[in-house]
Write a protein that holds these residues in place. Structure first.
Motif, short mmCIF file in Angstrom:
data_model
loop_
_atom_site.label_atom_id
_atom_site.label_comp_id
_atom_site.label_asym_id
_atom_site.label_seq_id
_atom_site.Cartn_x
_atom_site.Cartn_y
_atom_site.Cartn_z
N ASN A 189 0.86 -1.17 0.00
CA ASN A 189 0.00 0.00 0.00
C ASN A 189 0.90 1.23 0.00
OD1 ASN A 189 -2.46 1.58 0.27
ND2 ASN A 189 -3.36 -0.22 1.25
N ARG A 190 0.32 2.41 0.01
CA ARG A 190 1.14 3.61 0.04
C ARG A 190 2.00 3.61 1.30
NH1 ARG A 190 -0.94 7.62 -3.45
NH2 ARG A 190 -1.55 6.49 -5.32
N ASN A 191 3.32 3.72 1.10
CA ASN A 191 4.27 3.74 2.22
C ASN A 191 4.25 2.46 3.05
OD1 ASN A 191 5.25 6.54 1.86
ND2 ASN A 191 3.13 7.06 2.35
N LEU A 192 3.75 1.39 2.49
CA LEU A 192 3.71 0.10 3.19
C LEU A 192 4.29 -0.97 2.28
CD1 LEU A 192 2.77 -1.67 5.62
CD2 LEU A 192 0.64 -2.03 4.36
N TYR A 193 5.25 -1.74 2.81
CA TYR A 193 5.96 -2.74 2.03
C TYR A 193 6.11 -4.01 2.86
CZ TYR A 193 7.12 1.78 0.06
OH TYR A 193 7.04 3.06 -0.42
N ALA A 194 6.57 -5.06 2.21
CA ALA A 194 6.84 -6.32 2.91
C ALA A 194 8.09 -6.95 2.31
CB ALA A 194 5.66 -7.28 2.80
N TYR A 195 9.03 -7.30 3.18
CA TYR A 195 10.19 -8.08 2.78
C TYR A 195 9.80 -9.55 2.78
CZ TYR A 195 13.21 -4.01 3.56
OH TYR A 195 13.81 -2.77 3.50
N ASN A 211 9.44 -16.15 5.26
CA ASN A 211 9.68 -15.04 6.19
C ASN A 211 9.13 -13.77 5.54
OD1 ASN A 211 12.67 -13.66 7.83
ND2 ASN A 211 10.57 -12.95 7.80
N VAL A 212 8.02 -13.26 6.09
CA VAL A 212 7.40 -12.04 5.59
C VAL A 212 7.47 -11.00 6.70
CG1 VAL A 212 5.31 -10.99 4.65
CG2 VAL A 212 5.88 -13.37 4.09
N THR A 213 8.18 -9.90 6.45
CA THR A 213 8.40 -8.86 7.46
C THR A 213 7.89 -7.53 6.92
OG1 THR A 213 10.35 -9.98 8.36
CG2 THR A 213 10.13 -7.63 8.82
N SER A 214 7.06 -6.87 7.69
CA SER A 214 6.47 -5.61 7.24
C SER A 214 7.47 -4.46 7.34
CB SER A 214 5.23 -5.28 8.08
OG SER A 214 5.60 -4.91 9.40
N ARG A 215 7.22 -3.45 6.55
CA ARG A 215 7.99 -2.21 6.62
C ARG A 215 7.04 -1.05 6.32
NH1 ARG A 215 13.50 -0.39 3.40
NH2 ARG A 215 13.18 1.86 3.60
N GLY A 216 6.74 -0.26 7.34
CA GLY A 216 5.83 0.87 7.16
C GLY A 216 4.72 0.94 8.18
N LEU A 217 4.44 -0.14 8.90
CA LEU A 217 3.38 -0.11 9.92
C LEU A 217 3.72 0.86 11.04
CD1 LEU A 217 2.41 -3.90 10.24
CD2 LEU A 217 1.13 -2.09 9.09
N ALA A 218 5.00 1.02 11.33
CA ALA A 218 5.41 1.90 12.44
C ALA A 218 4.95 3.33 12.22
CB ALA A 218 6.93 1.86 12.61
N CYS A 219 4.74 3.72 10.98
CA CYS A 219 4.36 5.11 10.69
C CYS A 219 2.90 5.39 10.93
CB CYS A 219 4.72 5.44 9.25
SG CYS A 219 6.44 5.11 8.89
N GLU A 224 5.89 -3.03 13.78
CA GLU A 224 6.13 -3.87 12.62
C GLU A 224 5.90 -5.33 13.02
OE1 GLU A 224 6.48 -2.57 9.82
OE2 GLU A 224 7.37 -0.60 10.12
N VAL A 225 5.55 -6.17 12.03
CA VAL A 225 5.24 -7.57 12.32
C VAL A 225 6.10 -8.49 11.46
CG1 VAL A 225 2.86 -7.03 12.99
CG2 VAL A 225 3.36 -7.71 10.63
N ILE A 226 6.35 -9.67 12.01
CA ILE A 226 7.07 -10.73 11.31
C ILE A 226 6.16 -11.96 11.28
CG2 ILE A 226 9.12 -12.22 11.29
CD1 ILE A 226 10.53 -10.10 12.98
N LEU A 227 5.96 -12.52 10.09
CA LEU A 227 5.18 -13.74 9.94
C LEU A 227 6.11 -14.83 9.40
CD1 LEU A 227 1.95 -12.28 8.27
CD2 LEU A 227 2.39 -12.64 10.71
N LEU A 228 6.22 -15.93 10.15
CA LEU A 228 7.06 -17.06 9.77
C LEU A 228 6.17 -18.28 9.62
CD1 LEU A 228 9.92 -16.45 12.37
CD2 LEU A 228 9.97 -15.85 9.96
N VAL A 229 6.02 -18.76 8.39
CA VAL A 229 5.11 -19.87 8.11
C VAL A 229 5.89 -20.96 7.39
CG1 VAL A 229 3.03 -20.60 6.89
CG2 VAL A 229 3.10 -18.36 8.01
N GLU A 230 5.76 -22.19 7.87
CA GLU A 230 6.50 -23.31 7.30
C GLU A 230 6.16 -23.48 5.81
OE1 GLU A 230 7.72 -27.82 8.74
OE2 GLU A 230 5.77 -26.99 9.30
N ILE A 244 -1.79 -10.02 2.15
CA ILE A 244 -3.13 -9.47 2.37
C ILE A 244 -3.36 -9.22 3.85
CG2 ILE A 244 -5.59 -10.02 2.21
CD1 ILE A 244 -4.94 -11.55 -0.39
N TYR A 245 -2.86 -10.12 4.68
CA TYR A 245 -3.05 -9.97 6.13
C TYR A 245 -2.30 -8.74 6.65
CZ TYR A 245 -3.26 -11.22 11.07
OH TYR A 245 -3.49 -11.19 12.41
N ILE A 246 -1.09 -8.49 6.16
CA ILE A 246 -0.36 -7.28 6.57
C ILE A 246 -1.12 -6.03 6.15
CG2 ILE A 246 1.73 -5.93 6.12
CD1 ILE A 246 3.32 -8.50 6.23
#
Length: 674
Positions: A189-195, A211-219, A224-230, A244-246
């Motif tokens: 989204n605007r100013n929202l990304y995911a590694y 490994n999905v890590t958000s970048r931008g939620l802090a603003c 920020e959140v980290i999602l680790l799914v097998e 979609i969840y982020i």
């Protein structure tokens, strides 16, 4: 009534008297006499909130999380069965540095917030526009609703954001899996990304995970959140549901609904990760787990644990029980960070549990009152219940909302304990029962065992010949005392005094066991790992207030947003959160002056990579001043000169009205793309 209350029906729980002989213990169901008559009416703890007309509405970030306890009792001395009596449960490997120096990314603007435009800036039609890809109307993001398509990838260099079309799936998979390649950043989204990266956690749990890590939620005031799914066998396509969840978390945070530690968020789509049995994620802080190969955002951050649909009540009512149960299931202390898909539920129908008396499983209207920083330690013949002194208000709130005979508190996971009680639900015939086990740290002697809650029942009868009685109930502690002892305990809590309960036969020379209620040093286990953008100063234990409804100051193509204030020193309110009104007024004035000073320089700041800013102000009759910086260094003179013109008069005015108070505040700002 008291003879049929919690104190009596806890006697129906099975006891564990020999941790080495589990099979000899036959579990049987509790048989409470109409337990709903003794339900607590305790409302759930809510996150502190405050508001002011001029500045923003605020929310204290390090919120108190609800926790619950459970049912199980042991006759006589407390003893539990350890689930790993020989080898223990392996904790995480050595911890890595929590903070990596990447500039955090901002989110979009909260709906309905004011925008202030810099004097002389062009209007919307003539301002320079960035070339954004179109938002998908179905997902309300850059994520295509077509299940076969991925959102664009992005690169950010010196504040300039470049969008790239989706990569070829084969090339993308090889890039994600190659440990030598960097992670791929997707635009959400605007100013929202995911590694995103496929990570082989051979350092600790030997699992390969997304490994999905958000970048931008802090603003937008969200950690920020980290999602680790097998990763499933032969799976090569990124699970878009995680992206979609982020975005879902982002859209909720824009409305002011942020997720905090031990918070649970239900997935709003139909099937999460290919199954209706996946309900959502429970968010935790890392404690003893390994973080070596995980993509880490700047602290503070949350890690999401996938929750089964049947586990939803526990995730909402008593999340600590669920995360410790996950630790027992996967033999990882205190709980694993990697989520396993399509696993069996660890809890099912609620059945008979002490929690049905203490929490509302139907409407989730109330639960045990939680006290942030409260820990319960079970030792040999001694139990310590430790209340932090700076959580006095939370203790008193729980006391006032309790009934005459029962006082209950939910505790926290103790990082100083080497083991912890765990509640296991099993099927016995037509109904289920709850049993007590314990998990412990691998290769470490078990000396201190943590408990998840305490229930004190003041309905013990003197005719029983006991001065008091202590029992393990599920993953918590039940203490039964006489009515006069309960009154003395409540008085001690109100006066912040220590209190001791001797358990055993009346007139015995020494108690069989002692329960100590203690007031201990202030809880400072929050904002851990957070660093000042000015000079890298650690903010561990420094209270802060999140800003959720501030005013954006808009330049030609970017805007500046105030997101948080750290209360480094405040004479009037030493804990920084008792009365946020004066702090709000002062910090609001400082924020307004800072934004006005920098709004014309936003493009210059972004080009220099200075997108997260800190302004630390000192207000004292003998010392008035400020510091400003980004990326751990002071701002160059061009910015400081502009800040001088706006800030100095505000600070001197604050000193005149401060009445010799000494206040040090640090405000955090983000420069965001319009």
């Amino acid at each position: 009534e008291s003879e049929q209350g919690i104190g009596d029906w806890s006697a129906g729980y099975n006891s564990y008297t020999d941790c080495s002989d589990v099979n000899s213990v036959q579990g049987r169901q509790p048989n409470p006499n109409n337990p709903m008559e003794y339900c607590s009416t305790i409302p759930p703890l809510q996150q502190l909130a405050g508001g002011l007309p001029p500045p923003p509405t605020v929310m204290v970030p390090v919120g108190v999380l609800k926790r619950e306890g459970s049912k199980h009792r042991a006759e006589g001395q407390k003893s539990v069965m350890f689930s790993d009596a020989l080898t223990g449960i392996r904790p995480g490997c050595d911890l890595t540095e929590l903070d990596t120096c990447w500039d955090p990314k901002p989110p979009y603007r909260k709906q309905g917030t004011k925008r202030i435009f810099a004097t002389g800036s062009a209007d919307t039609a003539t301002r320079r526009q960035h070339h954004h890809p179109p938002l998908d109307n179905t997902t309300n993001s850059y994520i295509p609703h077509d299940s076969n398509l991925l959102p664009p990838t992005v690169t950010i260099h010196k504040g300039h954001i470049t969008y790239h079309p989706p990569m070829d799936e084969g090339v993308l998979y090889k890039t994600l899996k190659n440990e030598c390649e960097p992670s791929v950043m997707f635009a959400i989204n605007r100013n929202l990304y995911a590694y995103v990266k496929i990570t082989n956690l051979n350092c600790c749990v030997n699992k390969i995970c997304w490994n999905v890590t958000s970048r931008g939620l802090a603003c937008i005031g969200q950690d920020e959140v980290i999602l680790l799914v097998e990763v499933l066998p032969d799976e090569t396509r990124i699970p878009k549901d995680l992206l979609i969840y982020i975005n879902q978390l982002y859209l909720e945070a824009v409305k002011g609904n942020t997720m905090t530690e031990l918070g649970f968020s239900v997935y709003q789509g139909t099937n999460l990760l290919g199954s209706r049995e996946h309900a959502g994620f429970l968010f935790i802080r890392q404690t003893l787990q390994c973080l070596q190969k995980i993509i880490l955002p700047p602290a503070p951050f949350l890690i999401g644990l996938l929750v089964h649909r049947w586990e939803t009540p526990w995730a909402k009512v008593f999340p600590l029980r669920l995360l410790l149960r996950l630790g027992a299931e996967y033999r990882y202390y205190p709980c694993p960070l990697v989520s396993v898909r399509f696993r069996n539920a660890l809890y099912f129908e609620i059945g008979h549990t002490v929690m049905k008396v203490l929490a509302d499983f139907r409407n989730f209207g109330y639960t045990l009152p939680g006290v942030r920083g409260l820990t319960i330690h079970l030792k040999n013949r001694t139990t310590d219940v430790m209340f932090p002194k700076n959580r006095y208000d939370q203790v008193i709130k729980g006391l006032h909302n309790s009934n005459d005979h029962v006082l209950a508190y939910a505790s926290n996971f103790s990082i100083t304990a080497d083991s912890h009680l765990v509640c296991i639900q099993t099927n016995t015939g037509d109904e289920s029962s709850y049993q007590t086990q314990a998990i412990n740290i691998h290769n470490k002697p078990r000396t201190v065992t943590g408990a998840s809650f305490i229930v004190i029942n003041g309905a013990l009868k003197s005719s029983m010949g006991l001065s008091a009685k202590s029992s393990i109930v599920e993953d918590g502690l039940m203490v039964e005392i006489m009515p006069e002892k309960m009154e003395a305990l409540k008085a001690a809590l109100k006066n912040m005094q220590d209190f001791s309960i001797g358990c055993g036969r009346q007139g015995a020379p020494e108690p069989d066991e002692t329960v100590n209620i203690k007031w201990v040093e202030n809880d400072t286990l929050f904002n851990l790992g957070v660093k000042s953008p000015i000079d890298g100063q650690l903010m561990d234990g420094i209270p802060s207030i999140r800003v959720h409804n501030g005013i954006d100051y808009k330049g030609a193509s970017r805007f500046i947003r105030w997101t948080e204030v750290f209360i480094i020193k405040s004479d009037d309110h030493s804990n920084g959160v008792n009365d946020p009104v004066d702090i709000n007024k002062l910090s609001g004035s400082i924020a307004k002056a800072t934004c006005a000073a920098l709004v014309k320089l936003l493009d210059l700041l972004a080009t220099a990579g200075l997108t997260k800013l800190g302004v630390r102000t000192t207000i004292h009759p003998d010392n008035v001043g400020y510091e400003a910086g980004s990326e751990g260094t002071k701002l160059p003179p061009i910015y400081m000169k502009s800040l001088d013109n706006e800030l100095i008069q505000v600070l001197h005015k604050a000193v005149q009205s401060s009445q010799d108070a000494h206040t040090v505040l640090e405000l955090i700002f983000y420069v965001l793309e319009d």
